[in-house]
Write a protein that holds these residues in place. Structure first.
Motif, short mmCIF file in Angstrom:
data_model
loop_
_atom_site.label_atom_id
_atom_site.label_comp_id
_atom_site.label_asym_id
_atom_site.label_seq_id
_atom_site.Cartn_x
_atom_site.Cartn_y
_atom_site.Cartn_z
N GLU A 18 40.21 46.32 36.05
CA GLU A 18 40.34 45.84 34.67
C GLU A 18 41.51 44.87 34.58
OE1 GLU A 18 41.96 47.77 30.57
OE2 GLU A 18 40.31 48.85 31.53
N HIS A 19 41.24 43.64 34.15
CA HIS A 19 42.30 42.62 34.13
C HIS A 19 41.86 41.46 33.25
CE1 HIS A 19 40.02 39.74 36.60
NE2 HIS A 19 39.52 40.82 37.19
N ASP A 20 42.81 40.57 32.96
CA ASP A 20 42.51 39.33 32.26
C ASP A 20 43.03 38.14 33.06
OD1 ASP A 20 45.20 39.71 31.97
OD2 ASP A 20 45.24 39.53 29.78
N CYS A 21 42.88 38.22 34.38
CA CYS A 21 43.48 37.26 35.31
C CYS A 21 42.42 36.44 36.03
CB CYS A 21 44.32 38.00 36.35
SG CYS A 21 45.63 39.05 35.66
N VAL A 22 42.87 35.36 36.67
CA VAL A 22 42.07 34.58 37.60
C VAL A 22 42.84 34.55 38.92
CG1 VAL A 22 40.92 33.18 35.86
CG2 VAL A 22 43.14 32.45 36.77
N HIS A 23 42.17 34.13 39.99
CA HIS A 23 42.80 34.23 41.32
C HIS A 23 44.01 33.31 41.48
CE1 HIS A 23 40.59 37.25 43.42
NE2 HIS A 23 39.42 36.71 43.11
N GLU A 24 44.17 32.32 40.60
CA GLU A 24 45.39 31.51 40.66
C GLU A 24 46.63 32.35 40.38
OE1 GLU A 24 42.58 30.57 39.39
OE2 GLU A 24 42.12 28.70 40.45
N GLU A 25 46.44 33.54 39.83
CA GLU A 25 47.56 34.43 39.50
C GLU A 25 47.79 35.52 40.54
OE1 GLU A 25 47.60 35.37 35.01
OE2 GLU A 25 45.52 34.80 35.41
#
Length: 260
Positions: A18-25
């Motif tokens: 569960e997250h609100d991230c993209v792989h750039e992060e």
């Protein structure tokens, strides 16, 4: 993390996956080696890469008296590879267990290594006297360590790492039920990095940074240990069920994916 936890999963965090991230992060950390001059032995993999099956491969380097060096491939065996992989925190070596990588530098510390396979450390195996060899660096040995684990044991690794005299740095990747993913940098702290470095067998962390470049699932976000968690078993049954389902889906997807 407060910093005294034994494992990153002992810290509080959002539910697995569960997250609100993209792989750039995707987060990366820098771990510090002891750098002592005692005869205590440290082992690492250099110039690491991931195999087709997601296992980790790299040239074996050992440190003694504060000096890093390599191991010669003479008479190297699967049992040697198993001991090294376990010492690095992996359960075992992969099916393709070792190969000659070359390209090392410094002292060739070990030659004619002969492990039985049940030793806790490579320095407990039979070998020539430390630093005595008839090898060149094109004979430096590398191992492939298995990262897949269907038991639910959490594994952790640094990917696209770089190493200097006393630090190693790389993107943090974590797995459970054999499914590898990354950790988002949201609210990440040096205490979190400390826990991960210790879990990887390094004494401390020096910094962390956003690396990006990961693939697959982002498994952890908002990591924040409060020090009350006791073990990896604090992961809830519902979370484990979710990861089991994700692992099964991944295996089915891989089984029915064709090269067009």
């Amino acid at each position: 993390c407060v910093g005294n936890e034994d494992s990153i999963v002992d810290c509080t965090h959002d539910s697995w996956g569960e997250h609100d991230c993209v792989h750039e992060e995707d987060i990366a950390i820098t771990c510090h080696f002891d750098g002592d001059t005692s005869d205590s032995l440290q082992v690492r993999l250099a110039d690491t890469s991931l195999t087709e099956h997601g296992n980790i491969a790299g040239r074996v380097e050992v440190q003694r008296f504060g000096v890093w060096g390599t191991i010669c491939d003479d008479s190297f065996t699967n049992e040697n590879a198993n001991v090294i992989c376990r010492q690095l925190g992996y359960t075992r070596s992969a099916e393709q267990r070792f190969y000659t990588s070359g390209d090392g530098s410094g002292t060739i510390w070990l030659d004619d290594l002969n492990c039985q396979g049940n030793e806790d450390s490579v320095d407990l195996c039979e070998h020539r006297e430390w630093g005595a060899s008839d090898c060149f660096h094109f004979e430096d040995v590398a191992v492939v360590c298995a990262t897949s684990d269907s038991s639910g044991t959490v594994q952790i690794r640094l990917v696209e790492d770089s190493i200097d005299s006393d630090t190693v740095r790389g993107r943090v990747e974590i797995a459970q039920y054999g499914v590898w993913g990354t950790i988002c940098d949201d609210e990440f702290t040096l205490q979190n990095a400390e826990v991960i470095c210790r879990q990887l067998g390094y004494p401390s962390a020096t910094d962390y940074y956003t690396a990006g470049g990961g693939e697959g699932q982002i498994l952890l976000d908002q990591v924040n240990c409060d020090g009350t968690e006791s073990s990896v078993e604090t992961t809830t049954a519902a979370t484990r069920k979710m990861l089991e389902s994700f692992a099964i889906w991944t295996q089915m997807y891989q089984a029915f994916t064709f090269d067009w």
